[in-house]
Each structure stands twice: as structure tokens, then as C-alpha cells.
Write an enzyme that holds these catalytic residues in place. Structure first.
Site, PDB file in Angstrom:
ATOM      1  N   ARG A 122       0.837  -1.197   0.000  1.00 41.16           N
ATOM      2  CA  ARG A 122       0.000   0.000   0.000  1.00 41.16           C
ATOM      3  C   ARG A 122       0.866   1.239   0.000  1.00 41.16           C
ATOM      4  O   ARG A 122       2.005   1.214   0.412  1.00 41.16           O
ATOM      5  CB  ARG A 122      -0.900   0.017   1.248  1.00 41.16           C
ATOM      6  CG  ARG A 122      -2.035  -0.977   1.180  1.00 41.16           C
ATOM      7  CD  ARG A 122      -2.889  -0.905   2.450  1.00 41.16           C
ATOM      8  NE  ARG A 122      -3.511   0.397   2.580  1.00 41.16           N
ATOM      9  CZ  ARG A 122      -3.474   1.149   3.691  1.00 41.16           C
ATOM     10  NH1 ARG A 122      -2.827   0.734   4.747  1.00 41.16           N
ATOM     11  NH2 ARG A 122      -4.063   2.311   3.732  1.00 41.16           N
ATOM     12  N   LYS A 187       2.633  -6.579  12.280  1.00 37.83           N
ATOM     13  CA  LYS A 187       1.932  -6.913  11.042  1.00 37.83           C
ATOM     14  C   LYS A 187       2.249  -8.337  10.574  1.00 37.83           C
ATOM     15  O   LYS A 187       3.399  -8.707  10.386  1.00 37.83           O
ATOM     16  CB  LYS A 187       2.346  -5.901   9.969  1.00 37.83           C
ATOM     17  CG  LYS A 187       1.588  -6.060   8.674  1.00 37.83           C
ATOM     18  CD  LYS A 187       1.587  -4.750   7.926  1.00 37.83           C
ATOM     19  CE  LYS A 187       1.075  -4.879   6.518  1.00 37.83           C
ATOM     20  NZ  LYS A 187       0.883  -3.602   5.867  1.00 37.83           N
ATOM     21  N   ARG A 322       0.277   6.135  18.848  1.00 37.07           N
ATOM     22  CA  ARG A 322       0.979   7.291  19.391  1.00 37.07           C
ATOM     23  C   ARG A 322       1.087   7.088  20.891  1.00 37.07           C
ATOM     24  O   ARG A 322       0.052   7.033  21.579  1.00 37.07           O
ATOM     25  CB  ARG A 322       0.164   8.542  19.100  1.00 37.07           C
ATOM     26  CG  ARG A 322       0.887   9.811  19.306  1.00 37.07           C
ATOM     27  CD  ARG A 322       0.163  10.915  18.568  1.00 37.07           C
ATOM     28  NE  ARG A 322       0.892  12.143  18.708  1.00 37.07           N
ATOM     29  CZ  ARG A 322       0.665  12.985  19.690  1.00 37.07           C
ATOM     30  NH1 ARG A 322      -0.243  12.747  20.595  1.00 37.07           N
ATOM     31  NH2 ARG A 322       1.386  14.093  19.777  1.00 37.07           N
TER      32      ARG A 322
HETATM   33  C1  BTN Z   1       0.309  -3.738   2.347  1.00 37.63           C
HETATM   34  O1  BTN Z   1       1.137  -2.866   2.107  1.00 37.63           O
HETATM   35  O2  BTN Z   1      -0.060  -3.965   3.496  1.00 37.63           O
HETATM   36  C2  BTN Z   1      -0.265  -4.559   1.213  1.00 37.63           C
HETATM   37  C3  BTN Z   1       0.637  -5.673   0.824  1.00 37.63           C
HETATM   38  C4  BTN Z   1       0.063  -6.547  -0.264  1.00 37.63           C
HETATM   39  C5  BTN Z   1       1.071  -7.559  -0.768  1.00 37.63           C
HETATM   40  C6  BTN Z   1       0.471  -8.542  -1.718  1.00 37.63           C
HETATM   41  S1  BTN Z   1       1.524  -9.903  -2.052  1.00 37.63           S
HETATM   42  C7  BTN Z   1       0.470 -10.432  -3.312  1.00 37.63           C
HETATM   43  C8  BTN Z   1       0.011  -9.203  -4.045  1.00 37.63           C
HETATM   44  N1  BTN Z   1       0.970  -8.843  -5.070  1.00 37.63           N
HETATM   45  C9  BTN Z   1       1.574  -7.687  -4.803  1.00 37.63           C
HETATM   46  O3  BTN Z   1       2.453  -7.173  -5.515  1.00 37.63           O
HETATM   47  N2  BTN Z   1       1.109  -7.174  -3.670  1.00 37.63           N
HETATM   48  C10 BTN Z   1       0.084  -8.010  -3.074  1.00 37.63           C
END
Ligand code: BTN
Length: 327
Positions: A122, A187, A322
Site C-alpha cells: 500500500r 503486522k 501514538r
Molecule cells: C500492504 O502494504 O499492506 C499490502 C501488501 C500486499 C502484498 C500482496 S503480495 C500479493 C500481491 N501482489 C503484490 O504485488 N502485492 C500483493
């Protein structure tokens, strides 16, 4: 890549395999086997070499297997699946599926990979995607009546992921708005929705899911936020094909509910999993940084933040805890 795949297929059981056995299987010289082992190490996996016994992975892992995944799905979901592609290596399963969507791939088309060379996260981040048993999965959904039916979809996807995880391993996973999966405040998995098409007409969404199953040291060091993987919680190899089958079925359930505009039960479940409710946070939103106390989500999945005596609503942004000032 083919030879690397074959070497890993042999080593993935975690047992010792002699150089001679590997050479025979791969139809190469012992010198080439040694080079292959180096390639496996460069890909981020620990391989022990013991004189007289051969080579073994420090940690066995179950390779993704199309037949095993399909065998663990119910008939209805199998019919809805359309197509299941498993790759050794792609730049990004989301990227691959977005391309295939342009060329007419159907709703339900699902792509998995053992390794991503350019995993997307993201907010433009990179998603660490080494070889070694993590899960990288993307699924395509076509939607005919515009993006409004997508409201709440990303939160519902997080609930689907937690449901699937719970069917396979007992764990206390929660959600962090909008759709991170967290365990002990760290995470475990992330979700990236990529959307293309007409806001009010036909469009498609690629739902991408990355689950940390076992992160090697170098990938782990490159992550700039607290993280956790399934292996450090369970200390045993994960039945990956079982988890993938459950996940695909749960995602399809979300899709069916979204089509019928019936995502509210998912939002209700999301509320019960909210690990930031009542916490003091900082929210990085497109229009600035806001501090306040999390007051849960509204019926559209927007985050509600109590800030300077007002209740603010956010449809996108990044939440971080925070610490309260010392009193
Ligand atoms: C995040 O940043 O939390 C989202 C991560 C999403 C990763 C997954 S792995 C499978 C799919 N392909 C990608 O390139 N990204 C998502």
C-alpha cells in the site's frame, strides 16, 4: 529457474539429500549441484551441508500445489474459481493479474507465486517477497455496477483472511484499519486492492494478499515497521495449500456478498477484531496528519477519529500508534 524449482522441490521436505542423489535427479554434475545450492542460498534460504550426509533446508516448507489446493475446496468455489495460476517467480501477482484483466481474464481468476521480484504494498511501498514459504496471492473480481459496490470491500477482505487463518492455525489475529492483519501489535499480513475501469460502470478489482509465513533475515531487516510471521507463532511448518484453499473460498464468499450488497456482517465482524479501538493514534491522511482516539468504523468502513472534540471520518490513510505522554 526450472532447475532451481526442481532443487527446491527435492529439498522442501527438510531431509538430507546427498550431492549424488541431487545430481542424478537434476541430471547434472556434482559441481553444478553445488552451484545450485549456492543459488538457493542467494534466494534467501538457509541450507545446511554436512559431509557424508548431503544438503538440507534449515526449515522444510510445503510447496504450492494446484491439485492439493483444488482438492481442498468445495465444488461451488471450484466452479467459481475460473483459473488458478501458480508461478515460481513473478514481479508482482497483482501486476500480473492486472495485465491479464486487460486481456479479458474472468472474475475469479487467481494467481499465486513462490517469489515476487517487485511485490507491491500500500501507499507505493515495496512488499518484501522472498522465496521460502510466504504467501503471495491475487484474485480478480469484475464488477458491473461501479465502484460504489466496493465500499467496505477492503475491510471485508481482512475479515476473510482472518477467518481463513483461524481455520488453519489457532491464533489471536486482529485488524488494523483499513486492512492490516496484526498479531501482538505486529503486522502479519497485508492487503492491496488495485482497481481499474469506470467509476460508475464496469470495472475490475485485483485483491492482493501477502502473508508472512517465514521471513528470512535479509527480508526481515528491510521491513520498516513491526512485523511477525506465522512460523514464529507456531514453530512448525504451515499447511500452505490448506491455507490457500481456505483463503480462496473465503474471498469468493466476500465477492458473492459484495455483489448482493451484503457486506454489513463483515463490517460487524471487523469491529469485533479492531485492535486499535480506543487507542491514541496518529493518522496520516491525504489532507494532513491528525492525532486522536480511534472510535471504530462507520457503516461505509471509514475510520472515525475523535480529534479536538470532533468526530472526523477518513476513507484513506495510515494509522500509527501514538504513545501517551507521561503524566
Ligand atoms: C500492504 O502494504 O499492506 C499490502 C501488501 C500486499 C502484498 C500482496 S503480495 C500479493 C500481491 N501482489 C503484490 O504485488 N502485492 C500483493
Amino acid at each position: 529457474m526450472q532447475r532451481l524449482a526442481e532443487t527446491l522441490r527435492i529439498l522442501s521436505d527438510g531431509n538430507f539429500h546427498s550431492g549424488e542423489e541431487l545430481a542424478q535427479h537434476l541430471e547434472v554434475s556434482r559441481g553444478t549441484v553445488w552451484k545450485q545450492i549456492e543459488t538457493v542460498r542467494e534466494a534467501g534460504l538457509d541450507v545446511f551441508a554436512v559431509r557424508g550426509r548431503g544438503y538440507r533446508l534449515s526449515q522444510p516448507f510445503e510447496l504450492l500445489d494446484r491439485e492439493q489446493i483444488l482438492a481442498q475446496m468445495d465444488d461451488g468455489s471450484r466452479a467459481q474459481l475460473d483459473q488458478l495460476d501458480i508461478h515460481w517467480s513473478v514481479d508482482s501477482t497483482n501486476g500480473r493479474l492486472m495485465e491479464q484483466a486487460k486481456q479479458g481474464a474472468n472474475s475469479g481468476h487467481t494467481v499465486l507465486a513462490e517469489l515476487q521480484t517487485n511485490g507491491r504494498g500500500r501507499r507505493g511501498r515495496h512488499w518484501q517477497s522472498p522465496l521460502g514459504g510466504n504467501i503471495y496471492l491475487s484474485q480478480l473480481w469484475r464488477i458491473n455496477d461501479g465502484l460504489s459496490s466496493l465500499s467496505g470491500l477492503s475491510l471485508a477482505t481482512a475479515v476473510a483472511l482472518i477467518r481463513a487463518l483461524r481455520k488453519v492455525e489457532a491464533m489471536e489475529a486482529g485488524v488494523k484499519w483499513p486492512n492490516d492483519i496484526v498479531v501482538q501489535g505486529k503486522k502479519l499480513a497485508g492487503i492491496l486492492l488495485e482497481i481499474s475501469g469506470e467509476p460508475a460502470g464496469p470495472c475490475h478489482v485485483v485483491v492482493g494478499i501477502g502473508i508472512n509465513v517465514k521471513l528470512g533475515n535479509s527480508a526481515a531487516q528491510a521491513i520498516d515497521q513491526p512485523w511477525i510471521d506465522i512460523h514464529s507463532l507456531t514453530r512448525r511448518p504451515l499447511a500452505r495449500n490448506h491455507l490457500v484453499a481456505q483463503l480462496i473460498m473465503e474471498l469468493m464468499r466476500v465477492h458473492r456478498c459484495a455483489e448482493q450488497q451484503k457486506l454489513q456482517p463483515y463490517l460487524q465482524e471487523w469491529r469485533a477484531l479492531d485492535s486499535y479501538l480506543g487507542k491514541q493514534v496518529e493518522l496520516h491522511a491525504p489532507n494532513g496528519v491528525f492525532t486522536g482516539v480511534v472510535r471504530g468504523i462507520d457503516n461505509f468502513g471509514a475510520l472515525q477519529l475523535a480529534h479536538n472534540g470532533q468526530l472526523l471520518r477518513f476513507h484513506s490513510g495510515e494509522v500509527s500508534l501514538r504513545p501517551r505522554p507521561l503524566e
